[in-house]
Design a protein around this motif. Structure first.
Motif, PDB file in Angstrom:
ATOM      1  N   THR A  46     -30.870 -18.322 107.703  1.00 36.49           N
ATOM      2  CA  THR A  46     -30.275 -18.520 107.204  1.00 36.49           C
ATOM      3  C   THR A  46     -28.090 -19.631 108.141  1.00 36.49           C
ATOM      4  O   THR A  46     -27.603 -19.987 107.197  1.00 36.49           O
ATOM      5  CB  THR A  46     -29.846 -19.263 106.044  1.00 36.49           C
ATOM      6  N   SER A  57     -24.692 -22.399 108.967  1.00 36.47           N
ATOM      7  CA  SER A  57     -25.017 -22.266 107.724  1.00 36.47           C
ATOM      8  C   SER A  57     -26.182 -23.849 107.123  1.00 36.47           C
ATOM      9  O   SER A  57     -26.258 -23.957 107.230  1.00 36.47           O
ATOM     10  CB  SER A  57     -24.863 -21.831 106.932  1.00 36.47           C
ATOM     11  N   ARG A 111     -32.456 -22.335 101.292  1.00 30.98           N
ATOM     12  CA  ARG A 111     -33.321 -21.261 100.847  1.00 30.98           C
ATOM     13  C   ARG A 111     -32.853 -21.018  99.664  1.00 30.98           C
ATOM     14  O   ARG A 111     -31.932 -21.488  98.762  1.00 30.98           O
ATOM     15  CB  ARG A 111     -32.606 -20.165 102.017  1.00 30.98           C
TER      16      ARG A 111
END
Length: 267
Positions: free
Chosen positions: A53, A75, A85
């Motif tokens: 991520t 990200s 996430r």
């Protein structure tokens, strides 16, 4: 030509000042699977999540999404592609209601978070979707409850709902049952199973009972490297896996890779 894996790493490496936290990791996540990443404390599981991520930058290697190299992306761009996430600790706003938490996530997804000139009433159009998401995780009756008043298991359910508000194609769950009693664990197992319908899930999980109930495929990490991979029956029968788990201290303390990760993040 076969469809590429939905998420793949090739020779992924993360070093912290000479310490190799993730060592030549090759993951292949199939579309529609619930795939577990397991291993003893300090195996590098959360570090791999942070690399996927882009909370951490790989030292070497590639990350591919649907066959495309996404290694250079940041990200936010990763999230916009549908790779979303959760975290080990509950990441919700404690002094907002459950509904308000979901609404914040929806605003972020719609790109209206900074539209300060709009009336607060304009947010009411999001309420129906908020209620759908709360209902999907069994929290509809707690819509107007301040989050700090929710039991721990319900806070984790709310976090899952805020994650689903981002409409992920791939859901990355970092120890979703950590710190829960058996009743909450069973509830979260069912929530993850429901959330996985129509999407791919990659999860870090210490509870092997949860893994056995949920996961199509399992990758075992040890000392930052892949030890073995397969379905639960194959992995649980592997003598190397048994040795690694019997040799772990089981104390719940983070190992060396996470310590180095924290040191790097603080810089």
């Amino acid at each position: 030509m076969t469809e590429p894996y939905v998420l793949e790493t090739r020779n992924l490496v993360k070093e912290f000042k000479g310490f190799v936290a993730v060592n030549d990791v090759n993951l292949k996540i199939q579309k529609g699977h619930i795939h577990a990443l397991i291993g003893p404390n300090g195996a590098g599981k959360t570090t791999v999540f942070n690399l996927l991520t882009k909370f951490l930058i790989p030292t070497r290697g590639q990350i591919l999404y649907k066959g495309d190299d996404i290694t250079p992306l940041k990200s936010a761009a990763i999230a916009r592609k549908g790779i979303v996430r959760s975290f080990q600790i509950s990441a919700v706003f404690p002094h907002m209601t459950a509904l308000e938490n979901i609404r914040v996530a929806l605003q972020t997804f719609e790109g209206t978070s900074f539209s300060f000139w709009k009336s607060g009433n304009s947010l009411h159009k999001l309420n129906a979707r908020c209620m759908e998401l709360l209902d999907s995780v069994g929290l509809a009756e707690f819509a107007n409850t301040t989050t700090v008043e929710l039991a721990y298991g319900r806070k984790r359910a709310l976090e899952l709902a805020t994650t689903l508000a981002m409409e992920p194609e791939i859901l990355l769950l970092d120890e979703p049952t950590q710190g829960m009693g058996s009743e909450d664990v069973d509830r979260v197992v069912e929530l993850v199973r429901t959330a996985a319908k129509g999407r791919t899930v990659l999860m870090v999980e210490h509870n092997l009972s949860v893994v056995s109930k949920l996961c199509d495929r399992i990758t075992v990490l040890a000392q930052g490297a892949v030890l073995t991979e397969g379905d639960y029956a194959t992995v649980s029968a592997d003598p190397q896996v048994r040795e690694v788990y019997m040799g772990s201290d089981g104390s719940g303390e983070r190992g060396a890779s996470e310590s180095h990760e924290n040191a790097e993040a603080a810089q």
